[in-house]
Each structure stands twice: as C-alpha cells, then as structure tokens.
Design a protein around this motif. Structure first.
Motif, PDB file in Angstrom:
ATOM      1  N   LYS A 102       0.818  -1.219   0.000  1.00 53.90           N
ATOM      2  CA  LYS A 102       0.000   0.000   0.000  1.00 53.90           C
ATOM      3  C   LYS A 102       0.854   1.271   0.000  1.00 53.90           C
ATOM      4  CE  LYS A 102      -3.691  -0.112   2.549  1.00 53.90           C
ATOM      5  NZ  LYS A 102      -4.806   0.016   1.568  1.00 53.90           N
ATOM      6  N   PHE A 103       1.980   1.249   0.732  1.00 57.38           N
ATOM      7  CA  PHE A 103       2.702   2.483   0.970  1.00 57.38           C
ATOM      8  C   PHE A 103       4.123   2.554   0.399  1.00 57.38           C
ATOM      9  CE2 PHE A 103      -0.315   2.258   4.589  1.00 57.38           C
ATOM     10  CZ  PHE A 103      -1.047   3.403   4.293  1.00 57.38           C
ATOM     11  N   LYS A 104       4.755   1.398   0.122  1.00 59.56           N
ATOM     12  CA  LYS A 104       6.177   1.455  -0.237  1.00 59.56           C
ATOM     13  C   LYS A 104       6.536   0.690  -1.515  1.00 59.56           C
ATOM     14  CE  LYS A 104       9.408   1.734   2.751  1.00 59.56           C
ATOM     15  NZ  LYS A 104      10.440   1.423   3.761  1.00 59.56           N
ATOM     16  N   ARG A 105       5.588   0.092  -2.166  1.00 57.81           N
ATOM     17  CA  ARG A 105       5.901  -0.716  -3.345  1.00 57.81           C
ATOM     18  C   ARG A 105       6.414   0.142  -4.495  1.00 57.81           C
ATOM     19  NH1 ARG A 105       1.946  -5.356  -5.975  1.00 57.81           N
ATOM     20  NH2 ARG A 105       3.273  -5.897  -7.763  1.00 57.81           N
ATOM     21  N   LYS A 106       5.800   1.268  -4.729  1.00 55.48           N
ATOM     22  CA  LYS A 106       6.256   2.250  -5.719  1.00 55.48           C
ATOM     23  C   LYS A 106       6.461   1.653  -7.117  1.00 55.48           C
ATOM     24  CE  LYS A 106       8.601   5.055  -2.231  1.00 55.48           C
ATOM     25  NZ  LYS A 106       9.907   5.627  -1.778  1.00 55.48           N
ATOM     26  N   GLY A 107       5.551   0.791  -7.511  1.00 56.15           N
ATOM     27  CA  GLY A 107       5.610   0.261  -8.873  1.00 56.15           C
ATOM     28  C   GLY A 107       6.540  -0.914  -9.076  1.00 56.15           C
ATOM     29  N   ALA A 108       7.159  -1.403  -8.011  1.00 58.38           N
ATOM     30  CA  ALA A 108       8.053  -2.564  -8.154  1.00 58.38           C
ATOM     31  C   ALA A 108       7.259  -3.786  -8.610  1.00 58.38           C
ATOM     32  CB  ALA A 108       8.743  -2.854  -6.832  1.00 58.38           C
ATOM     33  N   LYS A 109       7.877  -4.569  -9.476  1.00 61.91           N
ATOM     34  CA  LYS A 109       7.271  -5.841  -9.855  1.00 61.91           C
ATOM     35  C   LYS A 109       7.417  -6.813  -8.676  1.00 61.91           C
ATOM     36  CE  LYS A 109       8.010  -5.538 -14.841  1.00 61.91           C
ATOM     37  NZ  LYS A 109       8.699  -6.136 -16.011  1.00 61.91           N
ATOM     38  N   GLY A 144      14.304 -13.387   3.781  1.00 59.39           N
ATOM     39  CA  GLY A 144      14.901 -12.153   3.310  1.00 59.39           C
ATOM     40  C   GLY A 144      14.528 -11.007   4.230  1.00 59.39           C
ATOM     41  N   VAL A 145      14.556  -9.806   3.686  1.00 58.82           N
ATOM     42  CA  VAL A 145      14.275  -8.603   4.461  1.00 58.82           C
ATOM     43  C   VAL A 145      12.776  -8.465   4.690  1.00 58.82           C
ATOM     44  CG1 VAL A 145      14.508  -6.077   4.467  1.00 58.82           C
ATOM     45  CG2 VAL A 145      16.305  -7.503   3.466  1.00 58.82           C
ATOM     46  N   ALA A 146      12.373  -8.026   5.900  1.00 56.74           N
ATOM     47  CA  ALA A 146      10.962  -7.728   6.145  1.00 56.74           C
ATOM     48  C   ALA A 146      10.505  -6.695   5.125  1.00 56.74           C
ATOM     49  CB  ALA A 146      10.775  -7.209   7.568  1.00 56.74           C
ATOM     50  N   PRO A 147       9.344  -6.884   4.501  1.00 56.84           N
ATOM     51  CA  PRO A 147       8.944  -6.018   3.385  1.00 56.84           C
ATOM     52  C   PRO A 147       9.044  -4.523   3.667  1.00 56.84           C
ATOM     53  CG  PRO A 147       7.494  -7.895   3.498  1.00 56.84           C
ATOM     54  CD  PRO A 147       8.407  -8.003   4.685  1.00 56.84           C
ATOM     55  N   LEU A 148       8.608  -4.062   4.839  1.00 54.17           N
ATOM     56  CA  LEU A 148       8.644  -2.634   5.134  1.00 54.17           C
ATOM     57  C   LEU A 148      10.067  -2.103   5.337  1.00 54.17           C
ATOM     58  CD1 LEU A 148       5.495  -2.152   7.394  1.00 54.17           C
ATOM     59  CD2 LEU A 148       5.869  -1.245   5.090  1.00 54.17           C
ATOM     60  N   ASP A 149      11.050  -3.005   5.408  1.00 53.40           N
ATOM     61  CA  ASP A 149      12.451  -2.588   5.505  1.00 53.40           C
ATOM     62  C   ASP A 149      13.148  -2.565   4.149  1.00 53.40           C
ATOM     63  OD1 ASP A 149      12.233  -2.316   8.224  1.00 53.40           O
ATOM     64  OD2 ASP A 149      13.065  -4.277   8.694  1.00 53.40           O
ATOM     65  N   LEU A 150      12.441  -2.972   3.102  1.00 48.39           N
ATOM     66  CA  LEU A 150      13.049  -3.033   1.775  1.00 48.39           C
ATOM     67  C   LEU A 150      13.336  -1.648   1.220  1.00 48.39           C
ATOM     68  CD1 LEU A 150      10.794  -5.793   0.176  1.00 48.39           C
ATOM     69  CD2 LEU A 150      13.280  -5.966   0.440  1.00 48.39           C
ATOM     70  N   ASP A 151      14.478  -1.517   0.553  1.00 47.19           N
ATOM     71  CA  ASP A 151      14.759  -0.324  -0.233  1.00 47.19           C
ATOM     72  C   ASP A 151      14.027  -0.435  -1.571  1.00 47.19           C
ATOM     73  OD1 ASP A 151      16.500   0.635   1.738  1.00 47.19           O
ATOM     74  OD2 ASP A 151      18.181  -0.525   0.911  1.00 47.19           O
ATOM     75  N   ASP A 152      14.115   0.610  -2.374  1.00 49.77           N
ATOM     76  CA  ASP A 152      13.460   0.602  -3.684  1.00 49.77           C
ATOM     77  C   ASP A 152      14.255  -0.267  -4.661  1.00 49.77           C
ATOM     78  OD1 ASP A 152      11.643   2.347  -2.631  1.00 49.77           O
ATOM     79  OD2 ASP A 152      12.547   4.140  -3.514  1.00 49.77           O
ATOM     80  N   HIS A 153      13.553  -1.184  -5.313  1.00 44.80           N
ATOM     81  CA  HIS A 153      14.170  -2.041  -6.325  1.00 44.80           C
ATOM     82  C   HIS A 153      13.180  -2.245  -7.462  1.00 44.80           C
ATOM     83  CE1 HIS A 153      17.733  -3.173  -3.954  1.00 44.80           C
ATOM     84  NE2 HIS A 153      16.917  -3.134  -2.920  1.00 44.80           N
ATOM     85  N   GLU A 154      13.703  -2.609  -8.616  1.00 44.62           N
ATOM     86  CA  GLU A 154      12.846  -2.853  -9.774  1.00 44.62           C
ATOM     87  C   GLU A 154      11.958  -4.071  -9.545  1.00 44.62           C
ATOM     88  OE1 GLU A 154      13.374  -4.204 -14.465  1.00 44.62           O
ATOM     89  OE2 GLU A 154      15.078  -3.332 -13.398  1.00 44.62           O
ATOM     90  N   GLY A 272      10.875 -14.980 -17.738  1.00 48.73           N
ATOM     91  CA  GLY A 272       9.709 -14.112 -17.863  1.00 48.73           C
ATOM     92  C   GLY A 272      10.005 -12.678 -17.471  1.00 48.73           C
ATOM     93  N   LEU A 273      10.984 -12.502 -16.583  1.00 47.95           N
ATOM     94  CA  LEU A 273      11.371 -11.168 -16.121  1.00 47.95           C
ATOM     95  C   LEU A 273      12.481 -10.557 -16.962  1.00 47.95           C
ATOM     96  CD1 LEU A 273      11.139 -12.073 -12.375  1.00 47.95           C
ATOM     97  CD2 LEU A 273       9.954 -10.119 -13.390  1.00 47.95           C
ATOM     98  N   GLY A 274      12.871 -11.245 -18.020  1.00 45.92           N
ATOM     99  CA  GLY A 274      13.828 -10.671 -18.959  1.00 45.92           C
ATOM    100  C   GLY A 274      15.268 -11.084 -18.783  1.00 45.92           C
TER     101      GLY A 274
END
Length: 432
Positions: A102-109, A144-154, A272-274
């Motif tokens: 809701k708040f931090k995905r920012k368009g990441a796949k 892995g990292v808790a989702p809300l601790d993730l930095d921005d990634h593609e 599928g992701l290129g």
C-alpha cells in the motif's frame, strides 16, 4: 494516501518479533503521531514507544473503539479468537506485506513464491539468476528482508508461507507455486481443507499475472481449480537451456532431484522477467543454498547435514533422496502439527538410512510408524539433540548424519535457526 492520513486511530501490533519491529519503525517514520499498542502470546516484549497489553485485553479495546488497525505478524493465526473478535468489531487486520504494497511498493514488480516445500530455494535461485543477468532484484518476505524494511528495487522476490498468503491483498506480477502437501493444520483452524484454501489464496488474485508451477502443483487438481482464466503460464525453457541447466546443476551446490524442479521454476520466472540464458546459468553456477537447507559440515570423518529448515515429511524425504550413496543417520522430530508420518517411515525403510533417532514430540509418532513395518534400521528415541548426538557417538554404520526433522522447532527451540546452530555446535563438541 499517506500513512499518517491512513492511520487515524491507534494501531495494535500482534506479535513482537522481527516483523513487528519493522512495522513499528515504519509507523515511527511515516505516522509518528499514531498511538501503538503491542501484544504477543508468549515471550518478552521490547518495543520502544509502545503500550504493552495482554492478548485478553484486545477485544475490549476494539469494542471501545480504541484501536483502528491490527497488524499481525505471520505466526499469528487469522483464526485466533482475539483476531476474530477484532474483525467482528470492524477492525482492519493487515500485515507487514500488505502495508508494503500500500505504501512502499512504488511500482516494483512483485514475484511471489509459495508452496509447501521448496520456497526458500526457489526464491534464492530466482534472485541470484536475475542478479547475474544484471537485473535489479531483492529478496523479501518470509525469507529475506521484512517487506517494510526493503529499499526501492525494480523487482521484489518474496517467499510467502500460508500464514502470509491467507489474507494477502497485494497483486503479484509473477507467481511461483512449488507444490501442495498437508501442513500447518493447527494455524489454519485445525482444518486441512482450510490450509489448502488459504494457501491457494495466492492464485485467487483480482488481476492478471504470469505463473510457473512445479511438477506436483501442475497436476494438482486444487491448484488447477484455483487458477483464474486471466492468469497465464510462463513458457518453459528451451530443450537446450534445460540440458544446460541440468549439466550446470551437477557441478553446483544445488542438491537433490526435488531441487531440479525448483531450478526449472526459477528459470521460468527469470526468463519471464527478462533474464538472459547466460545470466540464468551463471546464477545457478554461483548459487549458495539458504542457511539450514542441506547445509554441509565436514567434521572428522563424518558429514553433518543441517536441514533444520525441513518442517514437513516431504522435505525430509527430499533430503534423504539428496544423498543416495551415503549411509545415513537421520534425526527427526519436533513440534506436532498433526502431520502424517507413515509415508516418511516407508521412505526411510526403502532408503540407505541405517540409523534413525526420534526426537520429541513427533518422534514418538515416527517411531510408532516404523514399528508397524518390517526393517533392520537401528531406531532409538532421545530427549533432545544433546541426548541424540551422544547416542549417535556410541553407534556406527553411517558416514552422514542428517538433521531433517520433518517438524517445526517450537517445542524445544525458538526457531529452526537455533535448532540448526545447536546441531552443528554439538557435532563439533562431540565428534570434532
């Protein structure tokens, strides 16, 4: 909508572990004025700038309108009486993952991978293949990292357990589904059918996505029925790439026939992701298995295999199959989740296991399953890992000792990590 506008009433964190601390940090940064309560069913709670309450206080606070949102940790069942009562009073119940979306995905796949076993290996493989192909990807979620601790990634690659997909609201772009076996019945309202329903919630999405299925999932009727018509299956790798993958796997640290299936799922997702074929093969070549998943330690003349992450009979059967040429001493047993051990017992008897140590508490049922069958395996019970390793020190007839418990650790350890670390510590102390 900004987080400080979204949380207009107090937030309750149900659980006080890594996920809860991650959520608390998120609230402190993005909704600093919101009041935060925290509760947990067991263990000490340390959560700065929060009000600690007992679980039996939750319903009263919800009834009085003192709480607006409950953020549950993965281990907190959506069928707990406190959670059901909160929903009855109109409270929103959400998770760290849903808040990230809701708040931090920012368009990441989002690549979401679930299944009863093989999830950790599949997501780690997928991320490694993408990275070796020069694609920006990061692991998050259950492994892995808790989702809300993730930095921005593609691209975000998440391993999701049934606990996390049961009320998942995020829309994945890619889904991996390894297999579907009975597990976690206690969490899912003590109902196997509920476990299957909740696990398959990952497939019941509102929008289109691409998916890759493991061999067992591909022929599982429940999986097929849950797939929406607007989801599309990823193309299989070419015959040439499949042959190259298997040739590379034989030289890699990826072991066992079950992992060949996980390898193909990861390759489908990466393609599928290129990702390039060259990057996919390089990822497999450099792959490092997840900790406590068939992790090998050579001590004196024996090989010790830490497979503490194996919490199902199917995972333990896969571990046995990964060492077809070794004489195995196998340690099984842990927290009882009402799983059936008859097939595992038959697998053990038909394998190269020479010694079987049964640990509390499911070890008792494993021993009972063995007693029903004719065999010459040395079966003994132990009170815990210390007793088990001392018992193995007095025995011979094996060159490999595998801890693959086929059950969670909660009856004797905080988690599978602590159990695996204790196993290797004892191996060094007793056999080193």
């Amino acid at each position: 909508m900004q987080a400080d506008q979204y949380f207009t009433n107090a937030v309750l964190l149900y659980g006080a572990g890594i996920e809860a601390k991650s959520t608390r940090d998120f609230l402190a940064e993005f909704a600093p004025d919101v009041k935060v309560f925290v509760t947990a069913d067991q263990g000490d709670i340390f959560m700065p700038e929060s009000t600690i309450i007992a679980p039996d206080e939750v319903e009263a606070l919800c009834e009085k309108g003192k709480i607006g949102t409950i953020v549950r940790s993965a281990g907190v069942s959506i069928y707990k009486p406190e959670i059901l009562a909160a929903k009855k009073h109109g409270m929103e119940v959400t998770t760290n993952i849903n808040l990230w979306d809701k708040f931090k995905r920012k368009g990441a796949k989002l690549v979401a991978v679930t299944g009863t076993k093989g999830k950790s290996t599949t997501v780690k493989l997928t991320e490694t293949m993408l990275a070796c192909a020069g694609i920006d990807a990061r692991l998050g979620g259950n492994f892995g990292v808790a989702p809300l601790d993730l930095d921005d990634h593609e691209i975000i690659v998440m391993e999701l357990s049934s606990y996390q997909v049961a009320d998942l609201t995020a829309q994945p772009d890619f889904v991996g589904f390894t297999n579907l076996f009975p597990e976690h019945v206690h969490w899912h309202n003590h109902s196997l059918s509920q476990y299957f329903h909740d696990k398959l919630n990952l497939l019941r999405r509102d929008g289109p996505y691409a998916y890759a299925l493991g061999a067992q999932a591909a022929v599982n009727q429940k999986v097929q029925e849950a797939l929406p018509k607007y989801a599309h299956e990823l193309a299989a790798p070419s015959a040439e790439l499949v042959a190259a993958l298997h040739a590379t796997m034989r030289k890699s640290r990826l072991k066992g026939p079950h992992n060949a299936d996980n390898m193909i799922i990861a390759a489908k997702l990466a393609l599928g992701l290129g990702a390039s074929e060259e990057g996919i093969l390089k990822g497999l070549e450099t792959f490092a298995p997840p900790a406590h998943r068939l992790e090998e330690h050579k001590i004196s003349e024996l090989l010790f295999v830490d497979d503490s992450i194996a919490t199902t009979p199917e995972a333990t059967m896969a571990a046995i199959a990964s060492y077809p040429d070794e004489k195995i001493a196998l340690l099984v047993g842990g927290y009882d989740r009402e799983q059936n051990y008859d097939e595992l017992a038959r697998t053990v008897i038909g394998s190269n296991v020479t010694t079987l140590c049964c640990l509390p508490t499911t070890g008792e049922r494993m021993q009972a399953a063995m007693d029903k069958l004719d065999h010459t395996i040395d079966v003994f019970a132990a009170e815990g890992l210390t007793d088990a390793m001392a018992g193995l020190k007095r025995r011979d007839g094996f060159d490999t000792i595998i801890l693959s418990p086929a059950a969670p650790s909660f009856n004797q350890y905080e988690n599978y990590i602590a159990r695996g670390e204790h196993f290797i510590k004892l191996a060094n102390e007793i056999f080193g």
